[in-house]
Structures are given as C-alpha cells and as structure tokens.
Write an enzyme that holds these catalytic residues in place. Structure first.
Site, mmCIF file in Angstrom:
data_model
loop_
_atom_site.group_PDB
_atom_site.id
_atom_site.type_symbol
_atom_site.label_atom_id
_atom_site.label_comp_id
_atom_site.label_asym_id
_atom_site.label_seq_id
_atom_site.Cartn_x
_atom_site.Cartn_y
_atom_site.Cartn_z
ATOM 1 N N ASN A 95 0.867 -1.186 0.048
ATOM 2 C CA ASN A 95 -0.069 -0.093 0.120
ATOM 3 C C ASN A 95 0.970 1.326 0.140
ATOM 4 O OD1 ASN A 95 -1.802 2.113 0.552
ATOM 5 N ND2 ASN A 95 -2.572 1.219 2.414
ATOM 6 N N LYS B 31 0.296 4.113 -0.127
ATOM 7 C CA LYS B 31 -0.536 5.320 0.520
ATOM 8 C C LYS B 31 -0.242 6.709 -0.573
ATOM 9 C CE LYS B 31 -0.121 3.186 4.918
ATOM 10 N NZ LYS B 31 -0.030 3.366 6.441
ATOM 11 N N HIS C 132 -9.500 1.181 4.816
ATOM 12 C CA HIS C 132 -8.365 1.383 5.603
ATOM 13 C C HIS C 132 -8.340 2.037 6.557
ATOM 14 C CE1 HIS C 132 -4.059 2.423 6.531
ATOM 15 N NE2 HIS C 132 -3.794 1.177 5.865
ATOM 16 N N GLU D 268 -6.731 4.516 7.797
ATOM 17 C CA GLU D 268 -6.521 6.316 7.763
ATOM 18 C C GLU D 268 -7.794 6.637 7.140
ATOM 19 O OE1 GLU D 268 -2.930 5.651 5.484
ATOM 20 O OE2 GLU D 268 -1.966 4.942 7.341
ATOM 21 N N GLU E 120 -5.003 -4.817 10.445
ATOM 22 C CA GLU E 120 -4.023 -3.979 10.605
ATOM 23 C C GLU E 120 -4.312 -3.210 12.162
ATOM 24 O OE1 GLU E 120 -2.224 -2.561 6.598
ATOM 25 O OE2 GLU E 120 -4.200 -1.326 7.086
ATOM 26 N N GLY F 152 2.520 2.428 10.873
ATOM 27 C CA GLY F 152 3.457 3.413 10.590
ATOM 28 C C GLY F 152 4.383 3.698 11.922
ATOM 29 N N SER G 179 3.684 -2.078 10.244
ATOM 30 C CA SER G 179 5.243 -2.030 10.653
ATOM 31 C C SER G 179 5.630 -3.536 10.185
ATOM 32 C CB SER G 179 5.540 -1.706 12.195
ATOM 33 O OG SER G 179 5.089 -0.235 12.307
HETATM 34 P P1 13P Z 1 3.160 0.402 7.554
HETATM 35 O O1 13P Z 1 3.579 -0.808 7.101
HETATM 36 O O2 13P Z 1 4.039 1.520 7.195
HETATM 37 O O3 13P Z 1 2.992 0.455 9.360
HETATM 38 O O4 13P Z 1 1.597 0.574 7.042
HETATM 39 C C1 13P Z 1 0.799 -0.601 7.242
HETATM 40 C C2 13P Z 1 -0.460 -0.211 6.619
HETATM 41 O O5 13P Z 1 -1.066 0.791 6.748
HETATM 42 C C3 13P Z 1 -0.849 -0.967 5.303
HETATM 43 O O6 13P Z 1 -1.957 -0.690 4.709
#
Ligand code: 13P
Length: 256
Positions: A10, A12, A96, A98, A168, A174, A213
C-alpha cells in the site's frame, strides 16, 4: 486447506513517476524468485495507469479506494470502480484505518464500498483493526467483530469467496511497533473463527493479511503463524529491496 501467500504494497500517498519506475524495476528484477507468492501493488490513483503499463509479470494492480456508487455520475473527486478495472486493477483496499479515522468512513460505508467493488468485478481487501485505546480497554475482539460483521451482514458470507481481509492494528501502523506474532495470530484466529461460524470452507480459503510495521526482519515470524497468509505493507513497500525481502519470507514458507 492451503492458502497462497499474498504480499501487498500500500503505497499510500507516496510516489512520483521517477520513484515509481525505480520501485517497479526493483520488483521486476526479483519477481520471478517468488513464484508461489501473489504480489500486489496499490499506488495512488494518479499513477494507476502508468504503473499498470509498467507492471512486472506476476504482479497485480490494486487501488486504495473507490466510490460506493454503482453508476458513474455527478460525484466530483470520486473514482468509479469500472474506471479502476479499465486501468487494470484487480483489487481495491476497503476501509483502511486512515480512511476510517481521517475521512470518517464508517463500518457501513466500508461495507457499501466492498459491495460495490465486488459488483464491479474488483476483489476487496477489507482492512480492519483496533486502536490502542480499544486494545487497552480490552475491546479488540468486539471491534474486529463489529467491523467484519458490518460486511457479512450487508454482503453475506458467500462474498468472502472473492475477498481478502487485512488485520491492521492501528497502533502498529507506521509506528515501528509491530504486533507480536502471538497478538497477530490471536486476532487472525478470531477473525477466521467468525467466518467459520458461517461457513467453514470459506473461512478456510480466505486470505488473511497482517499489516502494521511489517518489515523484512519480522515477516518470517509473522507469516509462520497458522492464520497469517501474507502482509499488507506500508512503508517497507516503498523500497523494492524491503518489499521483495518480505515476499521472499513468504516464498520460503510456501516452499517449506
Ligand atoms: P506500515 O507498514 O507503514 O506500518 O503501514 C501499514 C499499512 O497501513 C498498510 O496498509
């Protein structure tokens, strides 16, 4: 029941034409070394066309979001699912954290987008997970149940024949704080159990990804867990070497 590993990036809101070309070249150089792993990249929508044209063999394309609308029309700024399939997308991320936290997407909205994605020929990657407050309050399972059941209630268990679920934990995204393999496996087993209450065969074949992560140095341990079928990778998916090292961890387990 053997499930194939899926390692999904992803991206982002990251990338540029130049950076994407380098990333894809790095993935292309190693894609043949992970023949037993499904690979997926989800770039920002602005780059779907260019990434789709440069996609290495064996790598699938996914979008990060889509409109809940079944028909195109006057919805400024939105992306219709048929536009995504026309650009070569096979998958789309749904719900997601976010989008839930920053853009106020509710469980119902995620379920509606999941339904629209499937109606328009896309495989939804349904993202669910608890916040740190929710985990500390002991409500992880209640949150996961609520988020998953919103989709089961609207779309039915049969819909999971053509869907992926990504666990997740929000506190791991992150932050560098990966869930321990035990924490992740417990959540995955709980989710598979919720699916199995409705249909054991479907539960047995649904790919459940871990995200948060996930890095080259923890992928092997996470993917070794019985109910973890790959990863949804954020930061580490922006570096070809890291992304492919994570895919190699899945490949080694697939062959083991
Ligand atoms: P990270 O791997 O940067 O923690 O992000 C995970 C994520 O949100 C994947 O959709």
């Amino acid at each position: 029941m053997t499930r194939k590993y899926l390692v999904a990036g992803n991206w982002k809101m990251n990338g540029s034409l130049k950076a994407n070309a380098e990333l894809l070249a790095g993935i292309a150089a190693q894609a043949a070394s992970v023949p037993d792993v499904d690979l997926l990249v989800c770039p920002p929508s602005a780059y779907l066309e260019s990434v789709g044209k440069a996609l290495p063999a064996g790598v699938q394309l996914g979008a990060q979001n889509l409109s809940d609308q079944l028909k195109p029309g006057a919805f400024t700024g939105e992306l219709h699912g048929a536009m995504l399939t026309e650009l070569g997308c096979r998958y789309v991320l749904i719900g997601h954290s976010e989008r839930r936290a920053l853009y106020h997407e509710t469980d119902l909205k995620a379920a509606e987008k999941y339904r629209t994605a499937q109606a328009l020929g896309l495989i939804p990657v349904l993202c669910i997970g608890e916040t740190l407050d929710e985990r500390e309050a002991g409500s992880t399972e209640a949150v996961l149940r609520r988020q998953l059941e919103a989709v089961i209630d609207l779309c039915g268990i049969e819909s999971f024949k053509s869907a992926v679920v990504a666990y997740e934990p929000v506190w791991a995204i992150g932050t560098g704080k990966t869930a321990s393999p035990q924490q992740a496996q417990a959540a995955h087993a709980f989710l598979r159990g919720l699916l199995a209450e409705r249909n054991a065969n479907i539960a047995g074949s649904t790919q459940l990804l871990y995200g948060g992560s996930c890095k080259p140095d923890n992928a092997h341990e996470l993917f070794s867990c019985a109910d973890i079928d790959g990863g949804l990778i954020g930061g580490a998916s922006l570096k070809a070497a890291d992304f492919m090292a994570i895919a190699a961890a899945a490949q080694a387990l697939a062959k083991a």
